[in-house]
Write a protein that holds these residues in place. Structure first.
Motif, PDB file in Angstrom:
ATOM      1  N   CYS A 125      -2.571  -7.343 -13.676  1.00 33.06           N
ATOM      2  CA  CYS A 125      -1.809  -7.047 -12.467  1.00 33.06           C
ATOM      3  C   CYS A 125      -0.548  -7.910 -12.516  1.00 33.06           C
ATOM      4  O   CYS A 125      -0.637  -9.134 -12.535  1.00 33.06           O
ATOM      5  CB  CYS A 125      -2.629  -7.406 -11.236  1.00 33.06           C
ATOM      6  SG  CYS A 125      -1.672  -7.299  -9.721  1.00 33.06           S
ATOM      7  N   CYS A 128      -0.065 -10.131  -8.878  1.00 31.64           N
ATOM      8  CA  CYS A 128      -0.776 -11.383  -8.537  1.00 31.64           C
ATOM      9  C   CYS A 128      -1.310 -12.108  -9.768  1.00 31.64           C
ATOM     10  O   CYS A 128      -1.872 -13.188  -9.645  1.00 31.64           O
ATOM     11  CB  CYS A 128      -1.894 -11.110  -7.543  1.00 31.64           C
ATOM     12  SG  CYS A 128      -3.357 -10.365  -8.285  1.00 31.64           S
ATOM     13  N   CYS A 143      -5.661  -3.159  -8.891  1.00 34.61           N
ATOM     14  CA  CYS A 143      -6.118  -4.546  -8.786  1.00 34.61           C
ATOM     15  C   CYS A 143      -7.042  -4.738  -7.578  1.00 34.61           C
ATOM     16  O   CYS A 143      -6.687  -4.360  -6.464  1.00 34.61           O
ATOM     17  CB  CYS A 143      -4.896  -5.455  -8.676  1.00 34.61           C
ATOM     18  SG  CYS A 143      -5.307  -7.186  -8.481  1.00 34.61           S
ATOM     19  N   LYS A 145      -7.682  -7.469  -6.163  1.00 36.43           N
ATOM     20  CA  LYS A 145      -7.173  -8.513  -5.267  1.00 36.43           C
ATOM     21  C   LYS A 145      -6.023  -8.025  -4.410  1.00 36.43           C
ATOM     22  O   LYS A 145      -5.883  -8.443  -3.267  1.00 36.43           O
ATOM     23  CB  LYS A 145      -6.677  -9.710  -6.081  1.00 36.43           C
ATOM     24  CG  LYS A 145      -7.793 -10.397  -6.807  1.00 36.43           C
ATOM     25  CD  LYS A 145      -7.390 -11.790  -7.199  1.00 36.43           C
ATOM     26  CE  LYS A 145      -8.651 -12.596  -7.471  1.00 36.43           C
ATOM     27  NZ  LYS A 145      -8.378 -13.995  -7.660  1.00 36.43           N
ATOM     28  N   CYS A 146      -5.125  -7.170  -4.971  1.00 38.53           N
ATOM     29  CA  CYS A 146      -3.915  -6.830  -4.204  1.00 38.53           C
ATOM     30  C   CYS A 146      -3.579  -5.340  -4.212  1.00 38.53           C
ATOM     31  O   CYS A 146      -2.615  -4.932  -3.559  1.00 38.53           O
ATOM     32  CB  CYS A 146      -2.730  -7.662  -4.696  1.00 38.53           C
ATOM     33  SG  CYS A 146      -2.091  -7.121  -6.276  1.00 38.53           S
TER      34      CYS A 146
HETATM   35 ZN    ZN Z   1      -3.162  -8.031  -8.143  1.00 37.98          ZN
END
Ligand code: ZN
Ligand code: AP5
Ligand code: MG
Length: 209
Positions: A125, A128, A143, A145-146
């Motif tokens: 990614c 991040c 991703c 996470k984001c």
């Molecule tokens: Zn990410």
């Protein structure tokens, strides 16, 4: 604690540094991520760095030392940090000695065959810095996470990986004896699975905190 992560491309520096930084509440300073962002944004540094990175060569020392000098001067570094991908040459390590007090150097050792497997299946990614591997991604393309779309790094093709490994063995591996001579080196078996590597690093860092 001021920590350096040292190891060949694909050793798991980014994977472990991100997790340990979350755990310890300190910033992960990945020079690879900083440079990739600069290339994407077409900044003056990015324009200079692009060719070197795509060929799997090191970006010149003076550019990296300047980046690290600026980054370590920021407030969030006061309580510690992990340097992920810096220093990578003896001159970079000597320059770092003038601007930082390093507490420990975490070395991750992985054999070349495994590194090639890991890098050829890596997805990242760019937003991040999270890292994944196709073997565990299933049909996911974004991703966790984001939410950003994952990509394959341009330097993760077979030819460039070969160059990066050569560059590591010739220019970066000498740092192992550099830091061992200063009594700062802690070596870990990076061939274990991700959780086992994490646990062994945390055990050593926990004893020093
Ligand atoms: Zn990410
Ligand atoms: P950089 O981005 O730092 O690349 P690198 O050092 O080649 O390291 P990688 O990011 O490829 O590997 P990693 O150790 O972080 O592994 P990861 O955790 O992702 O640098 C890129 C370029 O920028 C350089 O070539 C150079 O041009 C330039 N540059 C950067 N810093 C510089 C400097 N100081 N001086 C000059 N130039 C500089 O893991 C890899 C894969 O393996 C992932 O898919 C992951 O899921 C998987 N994996 C991780 N751990 C395990 C495990 N234990 N078991 C199984 N799979 C695992
Ligand atoms: Mg990395």
């Amino acid at each position: 604690m001021n920590i350096i992560f040292l190891g060949p491309p694909g050793a798991g520096k980014g994977t472990q540094a991100q997790r340990i930084c979350d755990e310890l509440g300190i910033p992960q300073i990945s020079t690879g991520d900083i440079l990739r962002r600069a290339v994407k944004d077409e900044t003056p540094v990015g324009l200079k760095a692009k060719e070197y990175m795509e060929a799997g060569k090191l970006v010149p020392d003076e550019i990296l030392v300047e980046i690290i000098r600026d980054r370590l001067a920021q407030d969030d570094c006061k309580t510690g940090y992990i340097l992920d991908g810096f220093p990578r040459t003896v001159p970079q390590a000597e320059a770092l000695e003038k601007i930082a007090d390093i507490d420990v150097v975490v070395e991750l050792a992985v054999d070349d065959e495994a590194l090639i497997r890991r890098l050829s299946g890596r997805r990242v990614c760019l937003k991040c810095g999270a890292t994944y591997h196709v073997s565990t991604l299933g049909d996911k393309t974004t991703c966790d996470k984001c939410g950003e779309t994952l990509i394959q790094r341009k330097d993760d093709n077979a030819d460039t990986v070969k160059n990066r490994l050569e560059v590591y063995h010739n220019q970066t591996a000498p740092l192992i004896s550099f830091y061992s001579g200063k009594g700062l080196l802690k070596s870990f078996d990076g061939m274990q699975d991700i959780n086992a590597v994490y646990a062994s690093i945390m055990q050593v860092l926990g004893n020093r905190a």
